[in-house]
Design an enzyme around this catalytic site. Structure first.
Site, PDB file in Angstrom:
ATOM      1  N   ARG A   1       0.528  -1.474  -0.504  1.00  0.00           N
ATOM      2  CA  ARG A   1      -0.244   0.053   0.104  1.00  0.00           C
ATOM      3  C   ARG A   1       0.808   1.295   0.440  1.00  0.00           C
ATOM      4  NH1 ARG A   1      -2.287  -3.799  -1.406  1.00  0.00           N
ATOM      5  NH2 ARG A   1      -4.623  -4.470  -0.923  1.00  0.00           N
TER       6      ARG A   1
ATOM      7  N   SER B   1     -11.093  -0.594   2.799  1.00  0.00           N
ATOM      8  CA  SER B   1     -10.655  -0.484   3.515  1.00  0.00           C
ATOM      9  C   SER B   1      -9.686   0.566   4.319  1.00  0.00           C
ATOM     10  CB  SER B   1      -9.562  -1.424   3.855  1.00  0.00           C
ATOM     11  OG  SER B   1      -9.659  -2.883   3.387  1.00  0.00           O
TER      12      SER B   1
ATOM     13  N   GLU C   1      -4.777   3.514   5.899  1.00  0.00           N
ATOM     14  CA  GLU C   1      -4.701   3.412   4.132  1.00  0.00           C
ATOM     15  C   GLU C   1      -5.093   4.642   3.451  1.00  0.00           C
ATOM     16  OE1 GLU C   1      -6.724   0.494   0.933  1.00  0.00           O
ATOM     17  OE2 GLU C   1      -5.256  -0.310   2.763  1.00  0.00           O
TER      18      GLU C   1
END
Length: 317
Positions: free
Chosen positions: A178, A227, A297
């Protein structure tokens, strides 16, 4: 309130549409947040170059917006320019097993397009709600796969350098979970993917199974940003949140989903402040009970945590 001169300067310098005090709730999947002082729907790289020059001249912070699927904007809004890429930044070109696509191409659309050409390696993209540009920036992934597995190069425009265009090899981006080393002022224009031949029916089945899994395990029919937290090494953010007793936790119109604890859903009356409070409360409880610091995130834009300014973000997914 839009900065005097910025909106007028943009309108005189770009081909894309420009607006002042544009509500960002209508441009994000959470459906919350305040306005952008200025908003540009760029239609070609020259628009990005002009926007970069004007922001530098006015000292204005900027933010690149994809489909708004990984972004939480404060109720006070974004105190600068938000740039969205228009339809001219879309398109898919297939040359053998290499695919070159525009940064504004939605990942599910791209995944289906290449599958129809019997190209495998990107089926997981059907589960990523953002654009290819956002996927490059954050090395997006799903179902055990990441974009780093197939990315060959990305072409970017450097806003802090007058819009100069560069082609960056995937190896130069140092892609990890990520995150990438993509410069903060780099706006992805297009990217090349190296795929492989595959059976079309197998790909259709894989993507159908991924869609089924999402319907059963994620609140895809409620406003959310996907998420919220990155998974810590060797663990799952959702597991830690659920184990902390936070599933269903609510502040105002925002709550931790009963379907998946790493999702925050928004009711009609929710505010960005509600979501932000849930994020901070979850981080505090998980750290207190498990000794794990959950990192977001989702990109937080317009908020001012201790020691940070409200203009700290650059590009977002």
């Amino acid at each position: 309130m839009a900065e005097p001169g910025l909106v007028e300067g943009l309108r005189a310098a770009v081909t894309g549409a420009v607006s002042a005090d544009e509500p960002l709730a209508r441009h994000t999947t959470m459906r919350v947040g305040g306005p952008a002082s200025a908003y540009l729907r760029a239609e070609d790289p020259a628009d990005l170059a002009a926007a970069g020059r004007l922001c530098a001249r006015h000292g204005t912070p900027w933010l690149i917006l994809g489909r708004g699927s990984n972004l939480l904007v404060a109720d006070s809004g974004w105190p600068g320019l938000v740039v969205a890429l228009g339809r001219r930044f879309r398109g898919v070109r297939v040359d053998g097993e290499r695919v070159v696509a525009g940064a504004a191409e939605p990942m599910p659309v791209l995944a289906n397009a290449v599958a129809s050409r019997r190209l495998g390696g990107l089926a997981f993209g059907v589960a990523i709600p953002g654009t290819l540009g956002g996927a490059v920036r954050m090395n997006a992934g799903a179902h055990g796969h990441e974009l780093s597995e197939v990315l060959e190069w990305a072409e970017v425009a450097r806003l802090d350098r007058g819009g100069v265009r560069e082609r960056l090899a995937a190896a130069d981006l140092r892609m990890a979970y990520r995150r990438t080393a993509l410069p903060t002022d780099a706006v992805v224009l297009r990217a090349a993917l190296r795929l492989r031949r595959a059976d079309a029916q197998t790909l259709v089945g894989q993507m159908a199974e991924m869609r089924r899994w999402r319907r059963e395990h994620q609140p895809i029919n409620e406003p959310s940003c996907g998420s919220v937290f990155r998974n810590p090494d060797g663990d799952s953010a959702g597991r830690l949140i659920e184990a902390s007793g936070m599933k269903g936790y609510r502040v105002g119109g925002a709550r931790i989903s009963e379907k998946h604890a790493n999702f925050i859903t928004c009711a009609r009356a929710a505010t960005a402040s509600d979501v932000h409070r849930v994020i901070r409360d979850v981080q505090a409880v998980v750290e207190a009970r498990h000794g794990v610091e959950l990192r977001t995130e989702v990109v937080l834009a317009g908020f001012a945590p201790a020691g940070e300014s409200v203009d700290s973000p650059g590009p977002a997914g």
